[in-house]
Design an enzyme around this catalytic site. Structure first.
Site, PDB file in Angstrom:
ATOM      1  N   ARG A 143      -1.653  79.922 120.481  1.00  0.00           N
ATOM      2  CA  ARG A 143      -0.690  78.866 120.816  1.00  0.00           C
ATOM      3  C   ARG A 143       0.397  79.427 121.732  1.00  0.00           C
ATOM      4  NH1 ARG A 143       0.204  73.436 121.287  1.00  0.00           N
ATOM      5  NH2 ARG A 143       1.804  72.584 119.907  1.00  0.00           N
ATOM      6  N   THR A 415      -6.213  67.126 125.275  1.00  0.00           N
ATOM      7  CA  THR A 415      -6.596  68.413 124.719  1.00  0.00           C
ATOM      8  C   THR A 415      -8.111  68.515 124.874  1.00  0.00           C
ATOM      9  OG1 THR A 415      -4.723  68.282 123.216  1.00  0.00           O
ATOM     10  CG2 THR A 415      -6.496  69.715 122.526  1.00  0.00           C
ATOM     11  N   ASN A 435      -1.275  70.043 126.559  1.00  0.00           N
ATOM     12  CA  ASN A 435      -0.462  68.915 126.107  1.00  0.00           C
ATOM     13  C   ASN A 435      -0.806  67.648 126.881  1.00  0.00           C
ATOM     14  OD1 ASN A 435       1.384  67.825 124.256  1.00  0.00           O
ATOM     15  ND2 ASN A 435       3.037  67.908 125.749  1.00  0.00           N
ATOM     16  N   GLU A 454       3.778  72.325 126.789  1.00  0.00           N
ATOM     17  CA  GLU A 454       3.798  72.366 125.328  1.00  0.00           C
ATOM     18  C   GLU A 454       5.207  72.454 124.747  1.00  0.00           C
ATOM     19  OE1 GLU A 454       1.417  71.736 123.482  1.00  0.00           O
ATOM     20  OE2 GLU A 454      -0.450  72.208 124.531  1.00  0.00           O
ATOM     21  N   ASP A 457       6.168  69.716 122.573  1.00  0.00           N
ATOM     22  CA  ASP A 457       5.725  69.630 121.182  1.00  0.00           C
ATOM     23  C   ASP A 457       6.801  70.088 120.203  1.00  0.00           C
ATOM     24  OD1 ASP A 457       3.335  68.551 121.801  1.00  0.00           O
ATOM     25  OD2 ASP A 457       2.107  70.251 121.218  1.00  0.00           O
ATOM     26  N   SER A 486       1.789  71.872 115.944  1.00  0.00           N
ATOM     27  CA  SER A 486       0.624  71.210 116.532  1.00  0.00           C
ATOM     28  C   SER A 486      -0.104  70.418 115.459  1.00  0.00           C
ATOM     29  CB  SER A 486      -0.325  72.256 117.126  1.00  0.00           C
ATOM     30  OG  SER A 486      -1.546  71.666 117.520  1.00  0.00           O
ATOM     31  N   GLY A 506      -6.550  64.538 121.056  1.00  0.00           N
ATOM     32  CA  GLY A 506      -6.021  63.246 120.670  1.00  0.00           C
ATOM     33  C   GLY A 506      -4.588  63.257 120.205  1.00  0.00           C
ATOM     34  N   GLY A 507      -3.851  64.354 120.439  1.00  0.00           N
ATOM     35  CA  GLY A 507      -2.447  64.389 120.080  1.00  0.00           C
ATOM     36  C   GLY A 507      -2.223  64.191 118.599  1.00  0.00           C
TER      37      GLY A 507
END
Length: 612
Positions: A143, A415, A435, A454, A457, A486, A506-507
């Site tokens: 990440r 993603t 993202n 990102e 997020d 995440s 798909g967030g």
């Protein structure tokens, strides 16, 4: 295998295949009777999706007779990914003697080239791994991290309000990428082949080009106004949106990938590539430093293991919220005696469990290296029992009645995911992201690397929301070298029906898609149905149930509204689920790609592999 804590999240139950196989034999007759009588009405209402899933199912002739002993290893190997060229890269690497982990390197890099909307070496991800030889499960956390100069108020104006788009567009929105470090980590610790071999397909796709598909063309057309000049030069040749089949070449990216192949992660985080990245980021107002790049490392984390009925799930720990969410929801459903009757009542219980799990996501979760997360309590059976008791059998719980947690921090939906099983039973479920579509849309000149956004997020504040409406708290505020929370949820499921490897982009909706895929699998669905079945979603706030066309009948919608639900029908589908299924008892492999995307799932039998 590392020891696991008790309390529902880390279970002491054995996950060895011997136990799973014994369970499968013991319950097979009852399971068959249940499957024969179980209605799949909702699944088949998705008339287009169920028929269009790109799927491959192969059974080894040697085990066609049901009376033969279940095999210890799969009859071949399989890959399902969001693009046929990425699937081919993984298959080719395994055909050349690589294992699932080598294939994961190849697919990760290839998808970065041919699906630049969803992931890239300018982003990061989670790689969930299972090594069959010693039944070892782990997760490689690649990440992104916040730059060292980042502050909790960096995206706020003088009045403390979030600055529109500051955390989404341009170099200031980019965290330090983790994918290059993760590629080297996978190759060195788990793979058999050098990076020069596993990155070769991606380098070729970048150098020689690949044909643009309709999905990519639509994304370029929609996002072109955000593109930096270097990005426009790559994706808008002659300043025009590509036409179907037009070849898109990325020569600068090919050079960067070659440096990684030759020098490992240092080929990205140091030397000429690093110099160009830093120059571009700083020129565009970003805050990266040379030390940021040099200090980045991938982290190996112990996965979450939980159980649902006779199935064992291995899934993502924080900084993903998805694994805990699955553990919470599935335990609540089991306590409630939930069954999939494809009606409003079944949906009601799923939505209420999701509501409570997403509330906890917002209240407690963040980077475990920075935040003390009460994981054992949140995933315990006693906590699930207490939550389940608050669910009324015929009435929606208003989200406003739950303790308020602050502002939602939302993830991008662009993603990518792939699933792999090799011929030795090793498996990988990996979800990568930059993202939003094309990330920050900023490409550092001379690199071909599209940078992530990102940083969006993170929670910009305890009152601000990001692109997708998830709420956050102090646990997910920006801090130097911190990983943003995440919902990416690559997952393994093992039990009476065999082994399922799945995940999706798909967030904020990722975890619900994986959940519904698991429930369908447990209920008897094949890989094609798992990836194509219609979907619905609830995430605590906003207090609405989104649903795809075909997910609910008119009667179910009426019943759900009568229970107090605010329904939001969607005009089109979402997500891009990729699944590989190993039917251990029948010695069959299935690989399926979501028909909502352009990907492919393919299986190669051992005999066919030897013939090549």
């Amino acid at each position: 295998m590392p020891s696991r804590l008790s309390g529902g999240l880390y279970s002491a139950r054995s996950t060895a295949r011997g136990e799973s196989r014994a369970i499968a034999i013991e319950v097979s007759a009852a399971a068959t009777q249940h499957l024969n009588s179980s209605p799949l009405a909702r699944v088949w209402r998705a008339t287009g999706a169920a028929l269009l899933a790109l799927v491959c199912v192969v059974q080894s002739p040697a085990f066609a007779d049901a009376g033969k002993q279940a095999p210890a290893k799969p009859p071949g190997y399989a890959v399902a990914s969001a693009h046929p060229l990425a699937t081919k890269a993984g298959l080719d690497v395994m055909a050349a003697g690589g294992n699932a982990f080598d294939a994961a390197v190849a697919v990760t890099a290839a998808i970065a080239v041919v699906e630049p909307t969803g992931s890239g070496i300018g982003g990061g991800g989670f790689w969930l791994l299972h090594r069959e030889a010693d039944h070892f499960d782990t997760m490689v956390d690649g990440r992104e991290v916040a730059p060292m100069a980042a502050t909790a108020s960096m995206y706020l104006d003088k009045d403390g309000k979030a600055i529109d788009l500051a955390s989404r567009d341009g170099a200031l929105a980019a965290g330090i990428p983790g994918e290059p470090a993760a590629l080297e980590y996978l190759a060195k610790k788990f793979g058999k082949l050098p990076l020069t071999k596993t990155l070769a397909p991606a380098i070729r796709y970048a150098r020689e080009g690949f044909p643009a598909d309709e999905k990519l063309i639509r994304a370029i057309d929609h996002g072109q106004k955000r593109f930096s000049p270097a990005a426009r030069a790559v994706f808008l040749p002659n300043d025009k949106v590509p036409t179907p089949g037009q070849i898109i070449k990325q020569p600068d990216l090919a050079v960067v990938l070659q440096r990684i192949a030759d020098k490992g992660a240092k080929g990205f985080y140091r030397g000429e590539t690093a110099a160009k990245l830093l120059a571009g980021v700083r020129a565009d107002g970003g805050i990266w430093s040379d030390e940021d790049l040099r200090r980045y490392t991938a982290v190996e984390r112990q996965p979450i293991t939980t159980h649902f009925r006779d199935y064992t799930l291995v899934t993502t720990p924080p900084p993903s919220a998805g694994g805990l969410l699955l553990a919470q929801v599935l335990q609540q459903l089991e306590i409630l005696g939930w069954t999939e009757n494809h009606d409003a009542v079944s949906t009601h219980y799923v939505v209420e469990a999701l509501r409570r799990a997403y509330h906890d996501r917002a209240a407690y979760l963040g980077d475990p290296d920075f935040v003390n997360i009460p994981l054992t309590r949140l995933a315990s059976r006693s906590y699930a029992e207490a939550q389940a008791k608050t669910i009324k059998p015929d009435q929606a719980t208003p989200s406003s009645s739950l303790a308020q947690t602050g502002a939602q921090a939302t993830e991008g939906g662009q993603t990518s995911h792939f699933s792999i099983i090799d011929a030795d039973g090793n498996r990988v479920a990996a979800t990568m992201s930059i993202n939003l579509s094309f990330g920050s849309s900023y490409m550092a000149p001379g690199t071909g690397v599209m940078l992530n956004d990102e940083m969006d997020d993170f929670a910009a504040s305890t009152t601000a929301s990001n692109a997708y409406g998830l709420i956050g708290s102090e646990a997910n505020l920006v801090a130097p070298r911190k990983r943003p929370l995440s919902t990416m949820t690559p997952t393994f499921v093992e039990g009476p029906r065999g082994v399922l490897v799945l995940g999706t982009p798909g967030g904020s909706r990722i975890a619900t898609m994986v959940l519904l895929g698991i429930l369908n699998f447990v209920d008897g669905a094949d890989a094609k149905t798992v990836v194509s079945a219609p979907r619905y979603h609830h995430q605590y706030l906003p207090d609405v149930v989104q649903f795809e066309p075909g997910a609910f009948s008119a009667e179910e919608q009426t019943q759900l509204r009568a229970m107090g639900y605010n329904l939001r029908p969607l005009d089109s589908g979402y997500g891009n689920l990729q699944a590989v299924l190993w039917d251990v008892k029948g010695n069959r492999l299935e690989a399926a790609a979501d028909p909502r995307g352009v990907g492919s799932g393919e299986v190669v039998l051992k005999a066919a592999a030897k013939a090549h």
